[in-house]
Design an enzyme around this catalytic site. Structure first.
Site, short mmCIF file in Angstrom:
data_model
loop_
_atom_site.label_atom_id
_atom_site.label_comp_id
_atom_site.label_asym_id
_atom_site.label_seq_id
_atom_site.Cartn_x
_atom_site.Cartn_y
_atom_site.Cartn_z
N GLU A 77 -1.60 -8.76 3.66
CA GLU A 77 -1.47 -9.21 5.06
C GLU A 77 -2.84 -9.40 5.71
OE1 GLU A 77 -2.14 -4.88 5.72
OE2 GLU A 77 -1.17 -6.11 4.18
N CYS A 82 0.83 -1.20 0.00
CA CYS A 82 0.00 0.00 0.00
C CYS A 82 0.88 1.27 0.00
CB CYS A 82 -1.00 -0.02 1.15
SG CYS A 82 -2.38 1.14 0.90
N HIS A 141 -3.66 -4.94 0.30
CA HIS A 141 -3.20 -5.35 1.63
C HIS A 141 -3.24 -6.87 1.77
CE1 HIS A 141 -2.53 -1.67 4.05
NE2 HIS A 141 -3.35 -1.11 3.17
#
Length: 244
Positions: free
Chosen positions: A222, A115, A220
């Site tokens: 994660e 990001c 994102h």
């Protein structure tokens, strides 16, 4: 085999409370830490500093670098002035991460930006950023890029360049991703190439053209990797590259 040590450049926040007003904290969301440990690495948080000796020591300790999300990149970082839709910035963090990126690259160690991480990676090498998606040319940036809910859910599709380092990590060239950004890449830095795009022409990933050691994605992963094996493979591929 010894697990690779992955340095994580933290976000920053100013504490707004009666007990600790105005105190600055370095922080890392636990999903970043979990994504590294889940996929074979050891996370090491690298506090913000402008001490060159400290940065050099950081790079000695780590096998690769992960850049997290957070503030907008300050426009002066890429040679522009602030526009009305610019959000909060932290110029000190920008300067720190640029120094850390360059030192890590000089040591021939992999970098993964997520990001904001892809944006500072692009700015580090001379690229520019749209300060808001709405500043893109007419007909571009028309998808919802700040979904605001269901963090692990993919809200739009991306197409990944076949044969790219990113495609090698993911194991495929089409996937649905989440989206939590209002800025996006404009001019891609020299020495880098776009390797993923959304259907509205937003650049979703870039990587270095020479060695593929520097890679950034706009979404994102994660937040998705514990429920999405493809996103887990992104971290697995990065951690494996750091082990070499």
């Amino acid at each position: 085999m010894t697990k690779p040590m992955i340095g994580i450049a933290p976000g920053t926040v100013v504490v707004d409370s009666q007990m600790f007003p105005g105190r600055k904290r370095d922080y890392v969301n636990r999903e970043f830490l979990q994504s590294i440990t889940d996929n074979g690495g050891i996370p090491l948080v690298l506090p913000v500093t402008m001490d060159e000796a400290a940065i050099a020591r950081y790079v000695q300790l780590i096998d690769g670098l992960l850049l997290c999300g957070g503030h907008d990149v300050a426009p002066f970082t890429y040679g522009e002035e602030a526009q009305p839709k610019l959000g909060g910035i932290d110029p000190e963090r920008d300067a720190y991460e640029i120094a850390l990126i360059k030192a890590t690259h000089a040591a021939h160690k992999p970098v993964l930006g997520i990001c904001r991480g892809v944006q500072i990676l692009n700015a580090c090498y001379g690229g520019t950023i749209y300060q808001d998606v709405s500043y893109m040319p007419a007909g571009q940036g028309t998808l919802k890029h700040m979904q605001g809910q269901l963090a692990a859910y993919g809200m739009h599709n991306v197409t990944v360049t076949s044969g790219s380092t990113l495609a090698g990590y993911l194991g495929q060239t089409h996937l649905a991703v989440n989206s939590f950004h209002h800025q996006t890449l404009h001019k891609v830095a020299p020495g880098f190439k776009p390797v993923a795009t959304a259907s509205d022409q937003v650049i979703e990933a870039i990587e270095s053209t020479t060695d593929g050691l520097q890679l950034g994605v706009q979404w994102h992963p994660e937040m998705m990797q514990q429920s999405d094996p493809v996103e887990a493979q992104l971290f697995g591929g990065f951690v494996a590259a750091c082990a070499h």
